[in-house]
Scaffold this motif. Structure first.
Motif, PDB file in Angstrom:
ATOM      1  N   ARG A   1      34.956  70.414  36.909  1.00  0.00           N
ATOM      2  CA  ARG A   1      34.739  69.887  38.251  1.00  0.00           C
ATOM      3  C   ARG A   1      35.491  68.571  38.427  1.00  0.00           C
ATOM      4  NH1 ARG A   1      33.616  72.157  42.784  1.00  0.00           N
ATOM      5  NH2 ARG A   1      31.648  73.099  42.236  1.00  0.00           N
ATOM      6  N   ARG A   2      35.544  67.803  37.361  1.00  0.00           N
ATOM      7  CA  ARG A   2      36.165  66.480  37.447  1.00  0.00           C
ATOM      8  C   ARG A   2      37.685  66.596  37.545  1.00  0.00           C
ATOM      9  NH1 ARG A   2      36.380  62.128  38.310  1.00  0.00           N
ATOM     10  NH2 ARG A   2      36.380  60.136  37.218  1.00  0.00           N
ATOM     11  N   PHE A   3      38.260  67.527  36.791  1.00  0.00           N
ATOM     12  CA  PHE A   3      39.720  67.522  36.694  1.00  0.00           C
ATOM     13  C   PHE A   3      40.416  68.688  37.384  1.00  0.00           C
ATOM     14  CE2 PHE A   3      38.314  64.930  33.082  1.00  0.00           C
ATOM     15  CZ  PHE A   3      38.965  63.750  33.415  1.00  0.00           C
ATOM     16  N   LEU A   4      39.809  69.864  37.375  1.00  0.00           N
ATOM     17  CA  LEU A   4      40.523  71.009  37.948  1.00  0.00           C
ATOM     18  C   LEU A   4      40.037  71.396  39.335  1.00  0.00           C
ATOM     19  CD1 LEU A   4      41.141  73.461  35.000  1.00  0.00           C
ATOM     20  CD2 LEU A   4      42.779  72.085  36.257  1.00  0.00           C
ATOM     21  N   PHE A   5      38.750  71.214  39.566  1.00  0.00           N
ATOM     22  CA  PHE A   5      38.208  71.616  40.868  1.00  0.00           C
ATOM     23  C   PHE A   5      37.544  70.407  41.503  1.00  0.00           C
ATOM     24  CE2 PHE A   5      38.075  75.223  38.006  1.00  0.00           C
ATOM     25  CZ  PHE A   5      38.727  76.187  38.738  1.00  0.00           C
ATOM     26  N   ARG A   6      38.374  69.423  41.841  1.00  0.00           N
ATOM     27  CA  ARG A   6      37.807  68.164  42.343  1.00  0.00           C
ATOM     28  C   ARG A   6      36.951  68.396  43.566  1.00  0.00           C
ATOM     29  NH1 ARG A   6      39.298  63.350  41.389  1.00  0.00           N
ATOM     30  NH2 ARG A   6      40.406  62.886  39.474  1.00  0.00           N
ATOM     31  N   GLY A   7      35.994  67.536  43.726  1.00  0.00           N
ATOM     32  CA  GLY A   7      35.129  67.623  44.900  1.00  0.00           C
ATOM     33  C   GLY A   7      33.734  68.059  44.513  1.00  0.00           C
ATOM     34  N   LYS A   8      32.910  68.233  45.533  1.00  0.00           N
ATOM     35  CA  LYS A   8      31.523  68.599  45.278  1.00  0.00           C
ATOM     36  C   LYS A   8      31.354  70.105  45.341  1.00  0.00           C
ATOM     37  CE  LYS A   8      29.720  64.792  47.832  1.00  0.00           C
ATOM     38  NZ  LYS A   8      28.884  64.497  48.953  1.00  0.00           N
ATOM     39  N   PRO A   9      30.266  70.612  44.750  1.00  0.00           N
ATOM     40  CA  PRO A   9      29.957  72.026  44.970  1.00  0.00           C
ATOM     41  C   PRO A   9      29.800  72.284  46.467  1.00  0.00           C
ATOM     42  CG  PRO A   9      28.521  71.076  43.298  1.00  0.00           C
ATOM     43  CD  PRO A   9      29.296  69.951  43.878  1.00  0.00           C
ATOM     44  N   SER A  10      30.035  73.511  46.889  1.00  0.00           N
ATOM     45  CA  SER A  10      29.976  73.804  48.316  1.00  0.00           C
ATOM     46  C   SER A  10      28.545  73.609  48.818  1.00  0.00           C
ATOM     47  CB  SER A  10      30.425  75.235  48.553  1.00  0.00           C
ATOM     48  OG  SER A  10      29.538  76.113  47.931  1.00  0.00           O
ATOM     49  N   PRO A  11      28.405  73.249  50.096  1.00  0.00           N
ATOM     50  CA  PRO A  11      27.061  73.056  50.638  1.00  0.00           C
ATOM     51  C   PRO A  11      26.253  74.345  50.514  1.00  0.00           C
ATOM     52  CG  PRO A  11      28.715  72.307  52.198  1.00  0.00           C
ATOM     53  CD  PRO A  11      29.442  73.002  51.098  1.00  0.00           C
ATOM     54  N   LEU A  12      24.968  74.175  50.335  1.00  0.00           N
ATOM     55  CA  LEU A  12      24.095  75.338  50.194  1.00  0.00           C
ATOM     56  C   LEU A  12      23.650  75.795  51.577  1.00  0.00           C
ATOM     57  CD1 LEU A  12      22.334  76.926  47.993  1.00  0.00           C
ATOM     58  CD2 LEU A  12      20.525  75.385  48.695  1.00  0.00           C
ATOM     59  N   ILE A  13      23.955  77.028  51.913  1.00  0.00           N
ATOM     60  CA  ILE A  13      23.480  77.595  53.182  1.00  0.00           C
ATOM     61  C   ILE A  13      23.001  78.980  52.810  1.00  0.00           C
ATOM     62  CG2 ILE A  13      24.061  78.103  55.572  1.00  0.00           C
ATOM     63  CD1 ILE A  13      26.662  76.445  55.078  1.00  0.00           C
ATOM     64  N   MET A  14      21.784  79.072  52.327  1.00  0.00           N
ATOM     65  CA  MET A  14      21.356  80.329  51.725  1.00  0.00           C
ATOM     66  C   MET A  14      20.142  80.905  52.442  1.00  0.00           C
ATOM     67  SD  MET A  14      20.284  80.932  47.792  1.00  0.00           S
ATOM     68  CE  MET A  14      18.937  79.756  47.886  1.00  0.00           C
ATOM     69  N   GLU A  15      20.266  82.139  52.853  1.00  0.00           N
ATOM     70  CA  GLU A  15      19.122  82.804  53.452  1.00  0.00           C
ATOM     71  C   GLU A  15      18.105  83.129  52.363  1.00  0.00           C
ATOM     72  OE1 GLU A  15      19.836  86.578  55.315  1.00  0.00           O
ATOM     73  OE2 GLU A  15      17.796  86.666  56.100  1.00  0.00           O
ATOM     74  N   MET A  16      16.836  82.980  52.684  1.00  0.00           N
ATOM     75  CA  MET A  16      15.780  83.411  51.767  1.00  0.00           C
ATOM     76  C   MET A  16      15.158  84.647  52.399  1.00  0.00           C
ATOM     77  SD  MET A  16      15.375  80.576  49.602  1.00  0.00           S
ATOM     78  CE  MET A  16      13.734  79.949  49.365  1.00  0.00           C
ATOM     79  N   PRO A  17      15.677  85.815  52.077  1.00  0.00           N
ATOM     80  CA  PRO A  17      15.191  87.026  52.735  1.00  0.00           C
ATOM     81  C   PRO A  17      13.736  87.293  52.368  1.00  0.00           C
ATOM     82  CG  PRO A  17      16.573  87.599  50.884  1.00  0.00           C
ATOM     83  CD  PRO A  17      16.629  86.111  51.005  1.00  0.00           C
ATOM     84  N   PRO A  18      13.003  88.021  53.211  1.00  0.00           N
ATOM     85  CA  PRO A  18      11.630  88.352  52.832  1.00  0.00           C
ATOM     86  C   PRO A  18      11.632  89.195  51.557  1.00  0.00           C
ATOM     87  CG  PRO A  18      12.255  89.474  54.873  1.00  0.00           C
ATOM     88  CD  PRO A  18      13.358  88.541  54.526  1.00  0.00           C
ATOM     89  N   TYR A  19      10.586  89.054  50.757  1.00  0.00           N
ATOM     90  CA  TYR A  19      10.480  89.884  49.556  1.00  0.00           C
ATOM     91  C   TYR A  19      10.332  91.338  49.965  1.00  0.00           C
ATOM     92  CZ  TYR A  19       9.562  85.682  46.842  1.00  0.00           C
ATOM     93  OH  TYR A  19       9.660  84.463  46.235  1.00  0.00           O
TER      94      TYR A  19
END
Lengths: 141, 76, 682
Positions: C486-504
């Motif tokens: 993350r520091r050297f090859l994929f700079r930046g932050k992890p992508s923002p979390l936008i996750m659906e929580m589907p019903p069980y």
């Protein structure tokens, strides 16, 4: 309905305590070796830990369950689900072992301590709990 | 008016301003996070982040980092 | 309708949000006539199937599940390109009735793109249990498309759906006029752009209103298409209009369009939908505890433990069966070859030792791989996977990953192959690549025999702790590597979390079994070639130049072993260790077998006392520990390499993975040796 919830609720709390006791025994056995205890629990620290979790969940909100609240019912429900997953898992493992004996062509020597009998027996004993979850009458916030 | 990250679980709020920009902002919009939408904060994850909200009859989770940028008005 | 000879042919596509039961409907429609592959050029899975209905042969394409049709993720681009370029005869838009408010956003986009939509209003039972009432006739009137209510898991509505599809593909195609009003000013702009689009001949295959709207939305794909069509002036005009409108609307146009679409959906639903009172659903009850402050994480760990327990115990009989089968195949292969007059000992050896023996040693892990897929599918279908990501996201974010990376990492302890394939749930390419690249550091089950052999030989009494330290080292290195990448090859932050929580939902055995079969056989097909090539090459190197039956010490492998041995000299390993590691490329458990071969111990396994004794002649505790660490870190196996290739779609990243793991392994082994000697251990 309230009477039924009370009876079955109290009953599942008792099973919850049994789960915790057997969980503790399994951890203890893992540390000091197999003991002579009914249902031959397995000396397995992880399995013991899971039995304790199931037991704790079953008794954690027992008051709320007896007060006919959804929160308490939620804990009973999850306790039932986890109990079923673990119980069925051990039954399947037992089946797989029997199948393996067949494949390899050797007799199956049944060693109860490897199949966590308490997890199977308590799963079956807890089945009446599903009755309240199925009906869910009279429950509120 | 406050930030979505500050809304307590169980509270409802109306979106006043969507401050998330770029592709993430677009994605939030497509998921129904548009101005005027009423959302309900349901819970915070065991480790304190992310949060779970309910909108348009479904559940969505997002991190506080983004919730920080969403301005809402708590309506009860 | 496609032309064709006697039988009429038609193409339809299934489109819908994730978690709406798309796969179930696909299976119900096509039955067993399915084909799984990839969309050209991308690693997005393409499923197609066929069925015949009233004399029409219908090809069904299952598009990736998407929330929208904007081309900002590969999945969406694939889905949209198929709809606007291939123009299927019908697009079945599967809508989760219990989640209709958000689902209709995609419907609106499909209609705007000019697709021949048939709406499948699925999960009607769930909507009803939430107390929702939907006026299906009026919904159909408003959208101007057929709407079929369904409960696909129970098979309800499938027949009606087939009828509706039939009507749609045989319908005389006149233009349908469902259009969202975007307000006076914007409509004027759209109409004016439409006129230009119409005059641009190569754009005629697209719906002109759609092109006009997309230009105003600044959709880079469509802008590209218009430019390619040689109509740059339209793009310029759209830009000017946008500037003017931007001032008038006091909002950027993209937001404006999204708002208006949702407004349309809200207006429509205010007519057709009666919402129920909020009730406690089973889903709410499960979430109350499964994502609980105290219980959430312990339950998650318990579930993962149970998953492994199940996988490995249930796999045993199948593994034994495979083992027996390959042994038998190896034995009968030579007489079989003789019977067709192939008596060349080289071919005998190639077939029985190289191919059958080599494949057997890799395929023995198939039951584990299949069962892990099965468990994974249960977790995914039940909706628990997104809860696991929710619960673990915080911890993973700290090391530069995200919640959805956690389950693949855990699965790595079982087998890295399904683990790497499980990273498909991570949408962001960079997050996904990091997860794939560090995954092999999770010590898979095949490495355990090596640890058992060496720990039993050199660390009597503390075997457990030594083996545990291997697992721990793997986790530690994975964290360090994730941070470094993350520091050297994929700079930046992890992508923002936008996750659906589907019903069980209750997972069905059928769909999990189908899922397991698809993923498992895909692995076989994809990684199969590489595995096959690998075992043949290793066979060749260990058999020649001496030929079959010759001593392994005279083979190319031995030559290579002697050649590379100086590299390992600082670690205190001899040439046999070097060869064992070369064999370990195929699969880790071969390392044990290879040592057995060197010392002429037949059927050596990790518990063999003779083998352990022999090892004392060439290893010291320090060099043995370094060797164990090396086995942990360097490339897990051919199958994993094959999977990394097929999942990243890139040789560059595959080679990078191999290179970094081998060098990391060497560095760690060197550190262990040096520190060990400094501390005075032999």
């Amino acid at each position: 309905m309230h009477g039924k919830v009370r009876a079955i609720g109290a009953y599942s709390a008792l099973i919850g305590i049994a789960y915790m006791v057997y969980g503790l025994i399994e951890i203890l056995e893992w540390m000091i070796g197999t003991l002579q205890i009914p249902l031959s629990p397995s000396p397995d620290i992880f399995a013991g830990f899971i039995l304790i979790i199931i037991g704790t969940i079953l008794i954690y909100r027992i008051g709320s369950l007896l007060d006919m609240k959804y929160e308490g019912l939620s804990f009973l429900f999850v306790g039932l689900v986890l109990s079923a997953i673990i119980g069925i898992m051990y039954i399947l493992i037992m089946g797989a072992d029997a199948l393996d004996a067949l494949v390899v062509g050797e007799p199956w020597n049944f060693d109860p301590t490897t199949y966590n009998l308490p997890a199977i027996v308590l799963f079956i004993l807890l089945l009446p709990g599903w009755l309240i979850v199925r009906d869910r009458e009279g429950f509120g916030e | 008016m406050t930030r979505l990250s500050h809304v307590k679980p169980g509270k409802k709020a109306r979106i006043v301003h969507m401050g998330v920009k770029g592709p993430a902002g677009r994605r939030y919009r497509e998921m129904g996070m548009v101005r005027g939408e009423i959302i309900r904060v349901i819970r915070v994850a065991p480790l304190g982040d992310p949060i779970e909200i309910e909108l348009k009859g479904y559940h969505l989770s997002l991190r506080k980092e983004e919730a920080e940028l969403i301005i809402v008005k708590v309506i009860g | 309708m496609s032309r064709g000879g006697k039988t009429r042919m038609a193409k339809i596509a299934l489109a819908g949000n994730p978690n709406v039961g798309k796969t179930v409907i696909f299976n119900e429609l096509t039955g067993s006539r399915q084909h799984v592959g990839n969309w050209p050029g991308v690693t997005v899975e393409k499923k197609s199937g066929k069925y015949a209905y009233r004399g029409i042969e219908i090809e069904v394409i299952d598009l990736p599940g998407t929330y929208s049709l904007s081309p900002y993720s590969i999945d969406e681009k694939v889905a949209r390109d198929y709809i606007v370029e291939e123009k299927p005869d019908a697009v079945v838009n599967i809508v989760d009735a219990s989640n209709i408010e958000r689902n209709l956003y995609l419907t609106v986009q499909l209609l705007e793109a000019g697709a021949n939509v048939v709406v499948a209003l699925n999960m009607m039972d769930e909507a009803e249990s939430k107390g929702m009432k939907i006026d299906i006739g009026r919904l159909s009137d408003i959208l101007k498309v057929p709407v079929v209510p369904m409960v696909a898991v129970k098979g309800k509505g499938i027949g009606e759906m087939k009828d509706a599809i039939y009507e749609e593909i045989t319908r005389h195609k006149e233009h349908r006029h469902m259009a969202i009003g975007y307000g006076k000013d914007v409509e004027k702009a759209i109409v004016s752009l439409e006129e230009d689009v119409e005059r641009c001949p190569t754009l005629r295959k697209y719906r002109k209103r759609w092109v006009a709207i997309k230009l105003l939305e600044e959709d880079r794909e469509v802008i590209g298409k218009v430019k390619d069509a040689g109509c740059v002036h339209i793009v310029k005009k759209a830009e000017n209009i946008k500037k003017e409108l931007g001032k008038k609307l006091d909002d950027d146009l993209e937001t404006y369009f999204a708002d208006k679409r949702y407004e349309f959906v809200d207006d429509a639903l205010s007519i057709v939908l009666v919402k129920g009172k909020r009730v406690w659903t089973f889903s709410d009850m499960l979430d109350k505890v499964l994502t609980h402050k105290i219980f959430g994480i312990p339950i998650f760990l318990a579930m993962m433990w149970a998953a492994f327990q199940f996988t490995f115990a249930v796999a045993v009989p199948f593994m034994d069966a495979i083992d027996i089968f390959f042994q038998w195949l190896g034995e009968v292969s030579i007489p079989a070859l003789n019977s067709i007059w192939i008596t060349d000992p080289a071919i005998h050896s190639l077939v029985s030792e190289g191919i059958i023996g080599g494949l057997g040693s890799v395929l023995i892990f198939l039951p584990n791989i299949f069962l892990l897929f099965f468990v994974l599918s249960l977790m995914e279908d039940s909706g628990y996977l997104s809860r696991a990501a929710f619960v673990m996201d915080r911890a993973m974010y700290k090391i530069g990953l995200q919640g959805k990376s956690f389950v693949p990492m855990l699965l790595g302890f079982g087998c890295n192959v399904p683990a790497i394939m499980a990273t498909r749930t991570i949408e962001d390419r960079r997050d996904r690549l990091i997860t794939i690249l560090v995954n092999p550091l999770m010590s898979c089950s095949a490495r355990l025999p090596v640890y058992i052999l060496f720990a039993g030989a050199f660390f009597v009494g503390i075997e457990g702790s030594v083996i545990f330290s291997m697992y721990f080292m793997g986790i530690l290195l994975a964290i360090v590597m994730a941070v470094l990448l993350r520091r050297f090859l994929f700079r930046g932050k992890p992508s923002p979390l936008i996750m659906e929580m589907p019903p069980y939902r209750m997972p069905t055995l059928k769909s999990s079994a189908i899922h397991m079969w698809e993923k498992g056989s895909m692995f076989l097909k994809k990684a199969g070639t590489i595995i096959f090539l690998g075992v043949v090459i290793i066979w060749f190197l260990s058999t020649y130049p001496g030929g079959p039956g010759s001593d392994i010490e005279t083979s190319y492998v031995a030559t290579i072993g002697h050649l590379v041995q100086p590299i390992f000299a600082p670690l205190g390993w001899d040439w046999k260790a070097a060869i064992a590691l070369i064999f370990g490329f195929i699969a880790k458990e071969i390392v044990v077998g290879a040592y057995g071969t060197f010392y002429g111990i037949s059927n050596a396994d990790e518990e063999s006392a003779t083998l352990r004794g022999e090892l004392h002649n060439t290893f010291t505790p320090v060099s043995a520990y370094a060797f164990m660490a090396f086995v942990l870190i360097y490339v897990p196996c051919l199958a994993t390499i094959g999977t990394i290739k097929s999942e990243t779609g890139s040789w560059k990243w595959t080679l990078f993975a191999v290179a970094y793991m081998v060098s990391l392994a060497y560095m760690v082994a060197l550190v262990i040796t040096t520190v060990g000697h400094l501390l005075g251990f032999a």
